[in-house]
Design an enzyme around this catalytic site. Structure first.
Site: not given
Ligand code: C5P
Length: 402
Positions: A210-212
């Site tokens: 995923g990412n932030y």
């Protein structure tokens, strides 16, 4: 500046300690040029006297269904028609509950039920009362009914406890009211697709890539565009955000492939798409059906395959429709953004500066430069994401043929 000149505001005051700030709020409204009619609940009068409010507003304060001295009936229907905006500040848990359920046992609630104008409330209560599921349920109901909630702030409360529940400061309430009146209905009749948040690419049932991205920028765009009258389809990856605006249809997805499918379907009926999602570039080739076990070897090879580029897919089929993308770059940002805009068939690109500490993931502010295919570009100062959303929509609205 007389930003509220000629506006009719019904200021509702209920029985909370924050009512002492309502006198100052009333003063701010009057100074900004508004005509204000105060409606106060019986409990409200325990906290602030009608004499103060009448002196500041220049009008007798309405509280009972009948005037005490003359027996004259106060018409909540007339008040509801007179009002350009009703602001209830402070709004106690009890008033919020009555509003949500239509319990019209005082003049303020009957006025609310008769009001043809938009309504805003600034809740104020102790932190546990604010957090209580019944209050939150009632707030969600009011949002659904189209009431704008000026969320309470955090800080020291009258109980000396510290937490969320303080009524927002009068200056901020004034700002929201000014924003309300300056808001345009400029996107009435337009349908816009907005993508938001991260994508999660599953490795196995318990792990993902995923990412932030928090989704805040995309949600702010969806809310601002809906406030301008657009019909929004918001396709979002996994985020911890809520939106209750009746003009927003939310579709939750997880992976880039799911986002593409939902976005392509929605785009068919849209006039424009604003692609703010941080889509993963790659996904594991296979999703393991069972949890991957720790191997004896020190290395685990994970084969990743390229995800579809949603922006590029929509860019190929867009025809007359407008496409807005984002670029988040760490180096050579300007040229990369222009390259992306051309490659993906975008009409404009919003370049987020990662160099500015007030920009980027999970912040409430952002600092952007908007670049258009006609070669024009505009660099904006750091702003609240909702205001950035306004700038992006102003630019979209200025595109020829939109
Ligand atoms: O190529 P890059 O990820 O930097 O491009 C950013 C822009 O393209 C954003 O508007 C993003 O939402 C969009 N994008 C997309 N699908 C992808 C990757 C990016 O729609 N797979």
């Amino acid at each position: 500046m007389q930003t509220l000149k000629g506006k009719h505001i019904v200021l509702g005051i209920t029985g909370g300690i924050a009512a002492y700030k309502s006198a100052y709020l009333l003063r701010l409204f009057i100074k900004a040029g508004a005509e204000v009619q105060v409606v106060i609940t019986p409990n409200g009068k325990e906290f602030i006297t009608p004499a103060t409010l009448a002196a500041l507003s220049g009008k007798p304060v309405v509280s009972e269904f009948f005037a005490a001295n003359t027996g004259e009936w106060h018409s909540h229907v007339d008040l509801g028609l007179w009002s350009d905006l009703m602001v209830i500040a402070p709004a106690t848990a009890s008033t919020i509950g009555k509003m949500a359920n239509g319990i019209a046992d005082n003049m303020l609630i009957t006025t609310y039920l008769s009001a043809k104008s938009p309504v805003m409330i600034a809740p104020a209560m102790d932190l546990d009362m604010w957090a209580h599921p019944s209050t939150q349920r009632n707030i969600a109901t009011l949002e659904h009914d189209g009431v704008e909630i000026i969320q309470p702030a955090s800080g020291e409360l009258a109980s000396h406890l510290t937490g969320r529940g303080r009524m927002e400061e009068p200056e901020e309430i004034l700002r929201r009211v000014e924003l309300h009146f300056s808001r345009k209905e400029s996107l009435c009749g337009k349908r816009i697709l907005v993508t938001a948040g991260p994508t999660y690419e599953d490795i196995d049932p318990v792990r993902f890539i995923g990412n932030y991205s928090s989704g805040k920028m995309g949600f702010a765009i969806a809310e601002e565009a809906a406030a301008r009258g657009a019909e929004i389809t918001l396709v979002t990856g996994p985020v911890a955000l809520h939106t209750e605006h009746p003009g927003i249809k939310r579709i939750d997805v997880r992976s880039a492939r799911q986002m593409l499918e939902a976005a392509e379907k929605a785009f068919a009926d849209c006039d424009a798409a604003i692609l703010s999602a941080a889509v993963a570039d790659y996904a594991p080739e296979h999703r393991h059906e069972t949890k991957l076990k720790r191997e004896k070897t020190d290395c685990l090879d994970l084969k990743l395959v390229r995800n579809p580029d949603i922006a590029a897919v929509l860019g190929m089929i867009k025809g007359e429709r407008k496409l807005v993308g984002f670029a988040l770059e760490t180096d050579n940002e300007h040229d990369n953004a222009i390259g992306k805009m051309k490659k993906k068939g975008l009409d404009m690109i919003v370049l987020n500066s990662l160099r500015n500490p007030l920009a980027g993931f999970n912040k409430n502010t952002n600092q952007v430069t908007i670049i258009k295919t006609d070669g024009t570009e505009k660099e904006y100062p750091a702003k609240d994401k909702r205001d950035v959303a306004g700038d992006i929509l102003d630019q979209l609205e200025s595109l020829p043929g939109f």
